[in-house]
Write a protein that holds these residues in place. Sequence first.
Motif, PDB file in Angstrom:
ATOM      1  N   PRO A 102       0.806  -1.225   0.000  1.00 33.18           N
ATOM      2  CA  PRO A 102       0.000   0.000   0.000  1.00 33.18           C
ATOM      3  C   PRO A 102       0.835   1.269   0.000  1.00 33.18           C
ATOM      4  CG  PRO A 102      -0.068  -1.065   2.158  1.00 33.18           C
ATOM      5  CD  PRO A 102       0.619  -2.024   1.227  1.00 33.18           C
ATOM      6  N   LEU A 103       2.140   1.173   0.256  1.00 38.08           N
ATOM      7  CA  LEU A 103       2.996   2.356   0.227  1.00 38.08           C
ATOM      8  C   LEU A 103       3.301   2.812  -1.194  1.00 38.08           C
ATOM      9  CD1 LEU A 103       5.609   1.488   3.020  1.00 38.08           C
ATOM     10  CD2 LEU A 103       3.620   2.989   3.191  1.00 38.08           C
ATOM     11  N   SER A 104       3.287   1.890  -2.145  1.00 37.33           N
ATOM     12  CA  SER A 104       3.646   2.211  -3.528  1.00 37.33           C
ATOM     13  C   SER A 104       2.479   2.049  -4.497  1.00 37.33           C
ATOM     14  CB  SER A 104       4.812   1.325  -3.996  1.00 37.33           C
ATOM     15  OG  SER A 104       4.568  -0.041  -3.707  1.00 37.33           O
ATOM     16  N   ASN A 105       1.377   1.512  -4.036  1.00 37.08           N
ATOM     17  CA  ASN A 105       0.207   1.294  -4.876  1.00 37.08           C
ATOM     18  C   ASN A 105      -0.957   2.119  -4.336  1.00 37.08           C
ATOM     19  OD1 ASN A 105      -1.985   0.401  -6.341  1.00 37.08           O
ATOM     20  ND2 ASN A 105      -1.551  -1.777  -6.071  1.00 37.08           N
ATOM     21  N   LEU A 106      -1.228   3.230  -5.031  1.00 37.81           N
ATOM     22  CA  LEU A 106      -2.340   4.099  -4.644  1.00 37.81           C
ATOM     23  C   LEU A 106      -3.451   4.083  -5.699  1.00 37.81           C
ATOM     24  CD1 LEU A 106      -0.366   7.209  -3.300  1.00 37.81           C
ATOM     25  CD2 LEU A 106      -1.095   5.160  -2.067  1.00 37.81           C
ATOM     26  N   ARG A 107      -3.481   3.031  -6.506  1.00 37.21           N
ATOM     27  CA  ARG A 107      -4.469   2.933  -7.586  1.00 37.21           C
ATOM     28  C   ARG A 107      -5.891   2.854  -7.034  1.00 37.21           C
ATOM     29  NH1 ARG A 107      -1.829   1.297 -12.541  1.00 37.21           N
ATOM     30  NH2 ARG A 107      -3.881   0.772 -13.381  1.00 37.21           N
ATOM     31  N   LYS A 108      -6.822   3.364  -7.842  1.00 36.93           N
ATOM     32  CA  LYS A 108      -8.233   3.360  -7.445  1.00 36.93           C
ATOM     33  C   LYS A 108      -9.038   2.332  -8.232  1.00 36.93           C
ATOM     34  CE  LYS A 108      -7.501   6.846  -4.702  1.00 36.93           C
ATOM     35  NZ  LYS A 108      -7.432   6.616  -3.227  1.00 36.93           N
ATOM     36  N   ASP A 109      -8.355   1.594  -9.127  1.00 36.66           N
ATOM     37  CA  ASP A 109      -9.074   0.597  -9.928  1.00 36.66           C
ATOM     38  C   ASP A 109      -8.955  -0.776  -9.279  1.00 36.66           C
ATOM     39  OD1 ASP A 109      -6.466  -0.157 -10.418  1.00 36.66           O
ATOM     40  OD2 ASP A 109      -6.479   0.333 -12.551  1.00 36.66           O
ATOM     41  N   GLU A 110      -9.225  -1.825 -10.056  1.00 34.80           N
ATOM     42  CA  GLU A 110      -9.226  -3.179  -9.497  1.00 34.80           C
ATOM     43  C   GLU A 110      -7.841  -3.689  -9.141  1.00 34.80           C
ATOM     44  OE1 GLU A 110      -9.656  -3.871 -14.060  1.00 34.80           O
ATOM     45  OE2 GLU A 110      -9.987  -2.278 -12.578  1.00 34.80           O
ATOM     46  N   TYR A 111      -6.781  -2.924  -9.437  1.00 33.84           N
ATOM     47  CA  TYR A 111      -5.412  -3.318  -9.084  1.00 33.84           C
ATOM     48  C   TYR A 111      -4.900  -2.577  -7.848  1.00 33.84           C
ATOM     49  CZ  TYR A 111      -5.128  -5.807 -13.509  1.00 33.84           C
ATOM     50  OH  TYR A 111      -5.342  -6.689 -14.533  1.00 33.84           O
ATOM     51  N   GLY A 112      -5.752  -1.824  -7.183  1.00 36.12           N
ATOM     52  CA  GLY A 112      -5.334  -1.091  -5.991  1.00 36.12           C
ATOM     53  C   GLY A 112      -6.397  -1.124  -4.918  1.00 36.12           C
TER      54      GLY A 112
END
Length: 338
Positions: free
Chosen positions: A175-185
């Motif tokens: 979660p520190l490097s992945n701030l995506r709002k789609d199905e991959y985050g």
Amino acid sequence: MKTFEEYKLKNLHLKNRIVMPPMDMYSADEYGRANEFHYNHYAARAIGGASFIIVESTAVTSNGRISDNDLGLWNDDQIEGLNKIVNSVKNYGSNIAIQLNHGGRKYIGNSGEVLAPSAIAFDENSKIPRELSKSEINEIIEAFKQAAIRANKAGFDAIEIHGAHGYLIDEFLSPLSNLRKDEYGGNTENRTRFLKEVLEAVTEVWPKEKAISLRVSAEDYKEGGMTVDEMVKIIDMVKQYIDIVHVSSGGLVPTYIEDYPGYQVNLADFIKGHCKIPTISVGLIKDVDMVEEILSNERADLVALGRELLRNPYWVLNAAKSKNLNIDFPEQYKRAFS
């Protein structure tokens, strides 16, 4: 001693429990091809008795390298050199795997854009990566799949998918490097989606009798980051696709890590116990008695010696001699160990 006992996992028939983990040599040519250094480097560790050798991080795309001198497996021209490594290592009695990787935001070369799940730089001195589109995510998944096909053509006994040390898969997981709002985050399941789809693609083409290892960083050592408890949940989501977990930690973000001999063993132990899956332990391990303790107490199934095998390619032979064990020493060297 457990250290020198055989171990079997699918097609792997290991003569002892010592693994040479993947360690970047930054010695390939600009096209990602192996050369004389690699042939000698890996053959020496096979002669020295390491039963399972995992070739260093090998990129699935040209800008998926860590540097422009990393090995690659994104085209067929790279198969021949890797096949020479495979044949040499097998000739000296060891099994061999290759670690497939995409460097993500930690790429420092000049062969393309720096890409990541989110536009967050590794540190203040690094380039800000471009956030991957969904179509680009699918292209990278396909690149892992094609690299697995080439790895099989090169003759490798196993493959390892690199999901650790702050490279692309790890960047999706944390979660520190992945701030995506789609199905991959977002939640753990979504952040695991990219890894799961990579593994699904690889298992479509990788022979079912051949083993698959997954390298993970079980701790980010940073508030709000990956913990071993979350990593257990992630492995449970994907363990149907893998046979063993190579447990490491750190590398995602710059942070202080208190390292000491065996500092990551408890992580391998925790994952082995909770996920009911074999593990490889690693982390500044250099003493045969420490290896024996880890294995005898069933804290891991195999033990990787990284820097120690860089210093001493013949660690296995010397460890056996120190314990007065009569293992199968290379014929040419027997006089030194009698």
